[in-house]
Design an enzyme around this catalytic site. Structure first.
Site, PDB file in Angstrom:
ATOM      1  N   HIS A  71       0.836  -1.192   0.000  1.00  0.00           N
ATOM      2  CA  HIS A  71       0.000   0.000   0.000  1.00  0.00           C
ATOM      3  C   HIS A  71       0.878   1.252   0.000  1.00  0.00           C
ATOM      4  O   HIS A  71       1.737   1.391   0.865  1.00  0.00           O
ATOM      5  CB  HIS A  71      -0.892   0.036   1.238  1.00  0.00           C
ATOM      6  CG  HIS A  71      -1.708  -1.200   1.448  1.00  0.00           C
ATOM      7  ND1 HIS A  71      -2.238  -1.545   2.674  1.00  0.00           N
ATOM      8  CD2 HIS A  71      -2.090  -2.186   0.589  1.00  0.00           C
ATOM      9  CE1 HIS A  71      -2.907  -2.684   2.574  1.00  0.00           C
ATOM     10  NE2 HIS A  71      -2.831  -3.099   1.314  1.00  0.00           N
ATOM     11  N   TYR A 134       3.623   2.480  13.355  1.00  0.00           N
ATOM     12  CA  TYR A 134       4.055   3.545  12.464  1.00  0.00           C
ATOM     13  C   TYR A 134       3.442   4.882  12.853  1.00  0.00           C
ATOM     14  O   TYR A 134       2.297   4.965  13.285  1.00  0.00           O
ATOM     15  CB  TYR A 134       3.765   3.216  10.997  1.00  0.00           C
ATOM     16  CG  TYR A 134       2.418   2.624  10.675  1.00  0.00           C
ATOM     17  CD1 TYR A 134       1.423   3.385  10.085  1.00  0.00           C
ATOM     18  CD2 TYR A 134       2.155   1.278  10.932  1.00  0.00           C
ATOM     19  CE1 TYR A 134       0.193   2.835   9.761  1.00  0.00           C
ATOM     20  CE2 TYR A 134       0.934   0.710  10.614  1.00  0.00           C
ATOM     21  CZ  TYR A 134      -0.053   1.504  10.032  1.00  0.00           C
ATOM     22  OH  TYR A 134      -1.271   0.942   9.723  1.00  0.00           O
TER      23      TYR A 134
END
Length: 475
Positions: A71, A134
């Site tokens: 992605h 993240y």
């Protein structure tokens, strides 16, 4: 899980531009371990851009072999592993020569990686109970997925060597259905927005960026700087820079009540709105300044000279420079005596020469012309070269001259008599006239900082000769 303790913080480059792998110091003993997963000051010192994270996400994966991706999101990410171990794979899905470049690495708690906007991100867990974390610099929402770019995990061109074969791994049906590289539409770069695109500089910027698909031009009818609704109507997340080529430049009218309000609205208040947008969305702001922010008693003017404007126009421009200078990523480009596609002094003198009129022109205002093609090229150079942010003087090069000397040269180039131009002082020229703004007498700008940044404009004399020749061909 094996963690290497006490290795130094370090950055490692990768084949994908902007993707950087970091070794993180992990400190441990018999109780376990501790690390600084993200430390802004230290990461900036290593060269990581201040990408402004606003959200922290965690992906927990119960079984080894869980595979997610590829992605490419429309934001930057700083990725690390909280516990467990992963095999990471990244593919550049941005427009440009690096499209399709692949980088892979194993990561545990002692490593992290920075992934810029548009780079495809994927990972496969190598241990049970792996937590993948993240930081991102935009707020995730379900609707944002419409801006993603995807690549199939099994793409033959990328040819990622997954440690656990995909047919044995745990994948989502969506990830299985993503396109091959040949069918991927690359993620376009963020855009540059040019405001005031119908003015002299705006038209030169159109020519400078002709064919550049990532540059958007907005004339006053497209973006009204005095209307807050114009600012609210833009999705600023899609822009990397704004070039403000719009300004109120009616120097004498600015001395009137109506003109004073208009000058401040466009040259100061609107710049303050742009500055706020730039700060909030980490946009580079390019603000075009003027020699009128000085009183003209010093020559040449350096970038660090204190403001000393004589009139309303100069005061409003100085105010705009002040707020633009508060933006962390800014270029204030200070110029003087601008000549381009539009009404200007050179065109006026050429017209007078053609009609046999003998003008009186001031001979005690000294400076250099700035042709908009060089001003536009200089702005582009600053944006693309990575020049340090700050203020830069930008005019054409060559000796400083008076307006009267320029007028005589225009007459000569038009094959009219230069001596028909009469030099007069500024005081004599404006004697008896009302509503006249004070002018700085010395407008020469020091170009040393600009030239040190790698941009040397053409001489004013050469540009003037070409400009007048083109005027003759148009008539």
């Amino acid at each position: 899980m094996t963690v290497e303790f006490s290795k130094p913080l370090a950055a490692r480059s990768t084949p994908i531009p902007g993707v950087v792998l970091y070794d993180l110091p992990v400190h441990g003993d018999n109780r376990g371990w501790f690390k600084e997963n993200w430390q802004r000051e230290k990461m900036l010192a290593l060269g990581l851009e201040d990408f402004g994270p606003v959200q922290n996400n965690i992906s927990f994966n119960e079984k080894a072999g869980t595979t997610r991706g590829i992605h490419a999101e429309p934001w930057d990410k700083y990725i690390s592993v909280a516990t467990g171990r992963i095999f990471g794979a990244w593919v550049d899905l941005r427009e440009g020569p690096s499209f399709g470049t692949v980088f892979t690495a194993e990561m545990g708690p002692d490593t992290a990686i920075f992934i810029p906007r548009g780079v495809g991100n994927a990972f496969q867990t190598l241990e049970d109970n792996t937590a993948y974390t993240y930081l991102v610099n935009d707020h995730w929402s379900a609707g944002a997925q419409g801006q993603y770019t995807f690549l199939n995990l099994a793409d033959e061109t990328a040819a990622i060597q997954w440690p656990i074969p995909l047919e044995q791994a745990e994948l989502s049906d969506k990830d299985k259905a993503h396109p091959r590289l040949a069918d991927v539409v690359p993620m376009p770069p963020k855009k540059i927005l040019v405001l005031g695109a119908d003015g002299q500089l705006g038209r030169a910027l159109r020519a400078e960026y002709d064919g550049a698909g990532n540059v958007e031009f907005a004339a006053r009818t497209d973006f009204d700087l005095t209307d807050p609704a114009s600012f609210a109507s833009r999705n600023w997340k899609n822009y990397s820079a704004v070039i403000n080529a719009a300004a109120y430049t009616a120097v004498d009218t600015a001395e009137t009540a109506e003109g004073r309000a208009a000058a401040w609205a466009i040259n100061a208040e609107a710049v303050a709105r742009l500055a706020r947008v730039a700060v909030e969305h980490r946009i580079t702001l390019v603000q075009v300044s003027s020699d009128y922010v000085f009183d003209g008693t010093v020559e040449p003017h350096r970038e660090d000279e204190p403001f000393s404007p004589l009139g309303v126009y100069g005061q409003s421009k100085a105010a705009g420079d002040t707020v633009a200078g508060a933006v962390p990523a800014h270029y204030i480009v200070r110029t003087s005596w601008v000549i381009g596609d539009g009404s200007n002094f050179v065109k006026t003198m050429a017209s007078l020469a053609a009609r046999g009129i003998t003008p009186s022109v001031v001979d005690d205002q000294i400076g250099r012309l700035t042709f908009t093609e060089d001003l536009a090229a200089g702005i582009r150079h600053l944006l693309e070269s990575g020049a340090p942010y700050g203020t830069y003087n930008l005019t054409n090069t060559g000796p400083a001259v008076s307006w009267a000397e320029i007028a005589r040269e225009v007459f000569r180039l038009c094959e009219a008599a230069p001596e028909s131009v009469t030099g007069v002082s500024t005081a004599e020229y404006f004697a008896g006239k009302e509503g006249v703004a004070p002018r700085p007498l010395l407008s020469t700008l020091d170009l040393g900082k600009l030239e040190a940044a790698g941009f040397v404009p053409e001489t004013a004399a050469k540009r003037l000769e070409s400009y007048v020749r083109d005027l003759g061909e148009e008539s």
